[in-house]
Design a protein around this motif. Structure first.
Motif, mmCIF file in Angstrom:
data_model
loop_
_atom_site.group_PDB
_atom_site.id
_atom_site.type_symbol
_atom_site.label_atom_id
_atom_site.label_comp_id
_atom_site.label_asym_id
_atom_site.label_seq_id
_atom_site.Cartn_x
_atom_site.Cartn_y
_atom_site.Cartn_z
ATOM 1 N N LYS B 46 0.836 -1.206 0.000
ATOM 2 C CA LYS B 46 0.000 0.000 0.000
ATOM 3 C C LYS B 46 0.870 1.255 0.000
ATOM 4 N N SER B 47 1.828 1.295 0.928
ATOM 5 C CA SER B 47 2.695 2.481 0.991
ATOM 6 C C SER B 47 3.454 2.644 -0.303
ATOM 7 N N THR B 48 3.956 1.515 -0.811
ATOM 8 C CA THR B 48 4.722 1.561 -2.056
ATOM 9 C C THR B 48 3.902 2.216 -3.166
ATOM 10 N N MET B 158 -2.544 10.149 1.653
ATOM 11 C CA MET B 158 -2.431 9.990 3.105
ATOM 12 C C MET B 158 -2.146 8.545 3.467
ATOM 13 N N ASP B 159 -0.960 8.289 4.040
ATOM 14 C CA ASP B 159 -0.535 6.935 4.392
ATOM 15 C C ASP B 159 -0.769 6.683 5.873
ATOM 16 N N GLU B 160 -1.824 5.989 6.200
ATOM 17 C CA GLU B 160 -2.194 5.708 7.584
ATOM 18 C C GLU B 160 -1.967 6.928 8.484
ATOM 19 N N PRO B 161 -2.561 8.070 8.127
ATOM 20 C CA PRO B 161 -2.233 9.286 8.870
ATOM 21 C C PRO B 161 -2.652 9.218 10.327
HETATM 22 MG MG LIG Z 1 2.738 1.099 4.861
#
Ligand SMILES: [Mg+2]
Ligand SMILES: Nc1ncnc2c1ncn2[C@@H]1O[C@H](COP(=O)(O)OP(=O)(O)OP(=O)(O)O)[C@@H](O)[C@H]1O
Lengths: 254, 253, 248
Positions: B46-48, B158-161
């Motif tokens: 996901k982050s990637t 937004m990455d797991e903000p």
């Molecule tokens: Mg991640």
């Protein structure tokens, strides 16, 4: 690539020196190729061995003394606030003193022989050993000590079998710094006193306008520094293979 | 519109060793003004994917198109908010928020006005002079959001903000985010582990499967807006969606 | 306040008192060990003497010039080398070869190629003091959180802008620590260079005193250069605390 890195760098530095020498064409900057025969003669004639031995003997003697006293003192400093309160200000006082510059005074006290030179190396090398020993011992996880105490280890046992090994990584970084500092102090005190040793050889050759010889001895000193550091570094890695590697600790010395 | 066109990513490791396939052929269209959330098991990429859309990490295959044009690195049209906050520790709250405006050469007076506006928006007026180390986690995250909003990116990444926050703070920030989104209608690409958070916030949820990550389901969240927490929690459709997506997550993990 | 400071370094006071008493006890000749009070008194007189102050100024100039160059070049080289893969690959082996080399051994080379005045001494200070700065800058620049850089890039900062406005400030705490180490090294090295090849400066004062067996005067330059190192170190510590309040 990683292993041969230093060799590649060395080759590049030599090439640079060669190019500079060829471009300048002056007697005071001979090329490495011109210095090579001089270097060969230095070892073949056995001329350098005496001075190399004299220098290394003093370095080793000062170092052994420093390890024997500096390690226990550093560890005690790290574990006891009272000892630290006594020693820390003294360390801070001596930290900015140019140790090699004390050689004329020490010669006044201890004579012109080896004793004054060993003392000067001892004094300068002890400082980083005590300092890093203290840092290492102070940072030992308290839970480790508690676990050992709970298992019945005595106070001395804790120092010897828990604190000492746990502070080893930091301590050995201190020793690595100390090696470089020891070398610097050895060379510069020999340059100041001008009796014998590699530092003396460098300046003696320069004063007699034997420039190739000057460079040859400098090469010997440079190789000595690299070999001492690299050898110790291998030992250090073997002894502390279990510790996380800190890469920001590369050799430089005051 | 942002189009992901068969985006894949393989990480090669510096010291040799097996390359890691993180993403395989991800395709999706993200409409302007949509709130799209990506959920999936840990390590599925996901982050990637978000970093690739941001232009921070290059894709190994495929392309990301913004308005039909392939992206060339990061740009102020796509503003990231990282889970780790990533505030500049040497800048105060005010200076952090001001950073992007200074970089865009916004005139001083106008930048000051905009910063004040944002400080009010995220309720940090009286903390403007503090340094990040003096803030709580929730305050840091609000600064991070304000810093990104400041330069008015069209899309928020937004990455797991809210991942590192306690439940109460998280709920509050979710509501604040929704209010901002209702007002400014930015496109939001949002990553979370929380299924209920995903359903509460989004128009659309992409469920990813584990390594190498691929999109396994694309679910429209047909819940009324503006959303109010108490009403929504009792809404049968909300409960259905949470259960359905939760089940999918269990089978992908 | 002052009382507390004195108590915290009681061992230093003890040492100085022991030195004073021992020197005055008559067990050692004055010529070998002058009492501290005499050394300090002579230091004060020297600091009011024109010739000594001139030597002090000479040393200070070389020291500060070399240190300034070391700081500027060290930061630039350290940070820039951290930005590219090639730079990072070269950096460590380069330091492993040049780090353990006692730079003072190169002093004759500097004398031969750069002449016998200020330049070789400034360059010696430079090549010695640059290492801690460069190392600190390089590894700190490598350790900057990439998300900080990404945040700036997304806000429209150019790669060069990132180096100047993100990487440099983020690395500043470690760089300042490196500069503190470099400052003390610079003091030591400039003094040694003046002892090894006398002519002028504080080191020359020391050599002249040693040749004439003026033992008190041998202590004076050492006290002054150590004091200089101490002052520089303290000032830099102060700067670090003032400028880097943000660092946790
Ligand atoms: Mg991640
Ligand atoms: N810089 C990198 N180098 C090598 N592999 C990486 C790198 N970053 C991520 N990976 C790998 O890629 C895969 C996907 O990682 P990613 O961080 O995108 O997952 P994620 O879905 O965000 O996980 P989480 O929910 O835990 O944050 C993982 O297997 C991870 O190990």
């Amino acid at each position: 690539m990683i292993r041969f890195g230093p060799l590649i760098v060395l080759a590049a530095l030599l090439a640079l020196w060669q190019a500079a020498g060829m471009a300048m064409r002056v007697e005071t900057l001979p090329t490495p190729l011109a210095v090579l025969p001089e270097l060969w003669a230095l070892f073949a004639s056995g001329e350098i061995w005496g001075d190399l031995r004299a220098s290394l003997y003093r370095l080793a003697a000062g170092f052994v003394l420093a390890l024997a006293t500096g390690v226990p003192l550093g560890i005690l400093c790290g574990r006891s606030a009272a000892v630290r309160g006594f020693v820390s200000p003294l360390l801070a006082l001596f930290y900015p003193v140019p140790k090699a510059a004390l050689i004329p005074i020490l010669m006044l006290w201890l004579g012109a022989g080896d004793l004054s030179k060993i003392t000067i190396i001892y004094l300068s090398v002890t400082l980083p050993i005590v300092y890093h020993g203290q840092q290492g011992a102070a940072a030992v996880e308290e839970k480790l000590v508690w676990s050992a105490r709970a298992m019945g280890t005595g106070r001395a046992g804790v120092l010897l079998r828990i604190i000492l090994p746990a502070s080893l990584p930091e301590l050995l970084l201190g020793v690595r710094v100390a090696i470089v500092i020891g070398l610097i102090v050895m060379i510069s005190s020999e340059m100041i006193v001008r009796q014998n040793g590699l530092g003396y050889d460098i300046f003696n050759a320069m004063d007699m306008a034997q420039y190739r010889l000057t460079y040859a001895v400098i090469v010997v000193v440079a190789v000595l520094g690299f070999v001492l550091d690299a050898t110790f570094e291998r030992l250090r890695r073997r002894l502390t293979f279990w510790a996380p590697e800190r890469q920001d600790q590369l050799p430089t010395g005051a | 519109m942002i189009r992901l066109d068969r985006v894949s990513k393989t990480y090669t490791r510096a010291g040799g060793g097996e390359p890691v396939r993180a993403l395989s052929e991800i395709s999706a269209d993200i409409a302007d003004g949509a709130f799209v959330t990506i959920v999936g098991p840990s390590g599925c990429g996901k982050s990637t994917l978000l970093y690739i859309v941001g232009g921070f990490v290059p894709a190994s295959g495929g392309a990301v198109l913004v308005e039909g044009k392939p992206i060339a690195g990061p740009g102020p049209d796509r503003g990231p908010v990282f889970q780790e906050f990533a505030l500049f520790p040497w800048k105060t709250v005010r200076q952090n928020i001001r950073f992007g405006l200074a970089e865009q050469n916004v005139p001083r007076a106008e930048a000051d006005r905009r910063v004040d506006e944002l400080l009010d928006l995220v309720h940090l007026r009286q903390y403007a002079a503090l340094y990040p180390k003096e803030l709580s986690g929730g305050m840091k995250q609000r600064v991070a959001i304000a810093r990104t909003l400041a330069y008015r990116p069209r899309t928020l990444l937004m990455d797991e903000p809210f991942g590192a926050l306690d439940a109460h703070t998280r709920a509050k920030l979710q509501d604040e985010l929704l209010q901002i989104w209702e007002r400014e209608r930015k496109t939001v690409l949002f990553i979370t582990h929380g299924v209920d958070e995903a359903v509460y916030l989004s128009d659309r949820i992409l469920v990813m499967s584990a390594a190498p990550g691929a999109i396994k389901a694309d679910i429209a969240v047909d819940l009324p807006r503006p959303r109010r927490r108490e009403e929504l929690l009792r809404h049968p459709r909300y409960q259905e969606l949470v259960i359905e997506i939760g089940r999918m997550m269990d089978t992908t993990a | 306040m002052i009382l507390r400071a004195l108590r915290s370094c009681y061992s230093v006071l003890l040492l100085l008192a022991a030195w004073e008493l021992f020197a005055r006890s008559g067990m050692v000749p004055r010529t070998l060990l002058p009492p501290v009070s005499l050394v300090l008194q002579r230091t004060a007189i020297a600091l009011a003497t024109d010739t000594f102050v001139a030597d002090l100024a000479t040393t200070l100039f070389r020291l500060l010039a070399g240190l300034a160059l070391a700081v500027g070049l060290g930061i630039a080289l350290g940070v820039i080398s951290a930005q590219t893969r090639a730079g990072r690959a070269i950096f460590e082996p380069l330091v492993r070869v040049l780090g353990p080399l006692p730079k003072i051994a190169l002093f004759p080379v500097l004398l031969l190629t750069l002449g016998f005045d200020n330049t070789p001494r400034i360059v010696l200070v430079l090549i010695d003091a640059i290492f801690p700065v460069m190392l600190a800058a390089h590894y700190a620049a490598r350790a900057v959180d990439e998300k900080l850089i990404w945040s700036a890039r997304a806000a429209g900062t150019s790669p060069t802008g990132c180096v100047l406005r993100v990487i440099l400030p983020a690395a500043m705490p470690q760089i300042l620590t490196g500069i503190r180490v470099a400052a003390v090294i610079a003091c030591v090295v400039v003094f040694l260079s003046e002892m090894v090849q006398p002519g002028d400066g504080l080191g020359d004062q020391m050599i002249r005193a040693a040749r004439a067996f003026r033992s008190v005067d041998m202590f004076v330059p050492i006290v002054v250069i150590s004091g200089l190192g101490f002052i520089l170190d303290t000032l830099l510590a102060l700067v670090r605390r003032r400028a880097l309040g943000w660092a946790g």
